[in-house]
Write a protein that holds these residues in place. Sequence first.
Motif, mmCIF file in Angstrom:
data_model
loop_
_atom_site.group_PDB
_atom_site.id
_atom_site.type_symbol
_atom_site.label_atom_id
_atom_site.label_comp_id
_atom_site.label_asym_id
_atom_site.label_seq_id
_atom_site.Cartn_x
_atom_site.Cartn_y
_atom_site.Cartn_z
ATOM 1 N N GLY A 15 -35.002 -14.029 -58.511
ATOM 2 C CA GLY A 15 -34.192 -13.684 -57.360
ATOM 3 C C GLY A 15 -32.903 -14.484 -57.254
ATOM 4 N N GLY A 16 -32.798 -15.524 -58.069
ATOM 5 C CA GLY A 16 -31.620 -16.368 -58.035
ATOM 6 C C GLY A 16 -30.473 -15.802 -58.842
ATOM 7 N N ALA A 17 -29.430 -16.625 -58.973
ATOM 8 C CA ALA A 17 -28.220 -16.186 -59.657
ATOM 9 C C ALA A 17 -27.686 -17.290 -60.568
ATOM 10 N N LEU A 18 -27.027 -16.861 -61.618
ATOM 11 C CA LEU A 18 -26.328 -17.762 -62.533
ATOM 12 C C LEU A 18 -25.061 -17.068 -63.006
ATOM 13 N N THR A 19 -24.071 -17.861 -63.343
ATOM 14 C CA THR A 19 -22.876 -17.313 -63.974
ATOM 15 C C THR A 19 -22.659 -18.007 -65.310
#
Length: 120
Positions: A15-19
């Motif tokens: 559910g998290g995010a990374l770039t």
Amino acid sequence: QAQLVESGGGLVQAGGALTLSCAASGTTFSTNTMTWYRQAPGKQRELVATITSGGITNYADSVKGRFTITRDNDKNTVYLKMNSLKPEDTAVYYCHALGIHSDLSVYDYWGQGTQVTVSS
């Protein structure tokens, strides 16, 4: 000599995010088609997202609506914004550059990869 250096990988909860970022050097970045691939353990490398020199994008069905590929030609960098991450997104992510020389021969370069791990 051309070089691609990825960064931004890491461990994130589902559910998290990374770039991810991929910085290019030694190549005419603005003319290159840039692609993110990924390879999970025991699986073949697969295309994740592509962006052409003109900004046209294409995504794997598995990431459509969650991942966004962009490029900054002033910084010679391509990005992959990954939202709503799932455990099945766990893989080593690779940056790839594809270009054409003036003699119309094709060249390409790979980065060293960055690990993305999504925990459930």
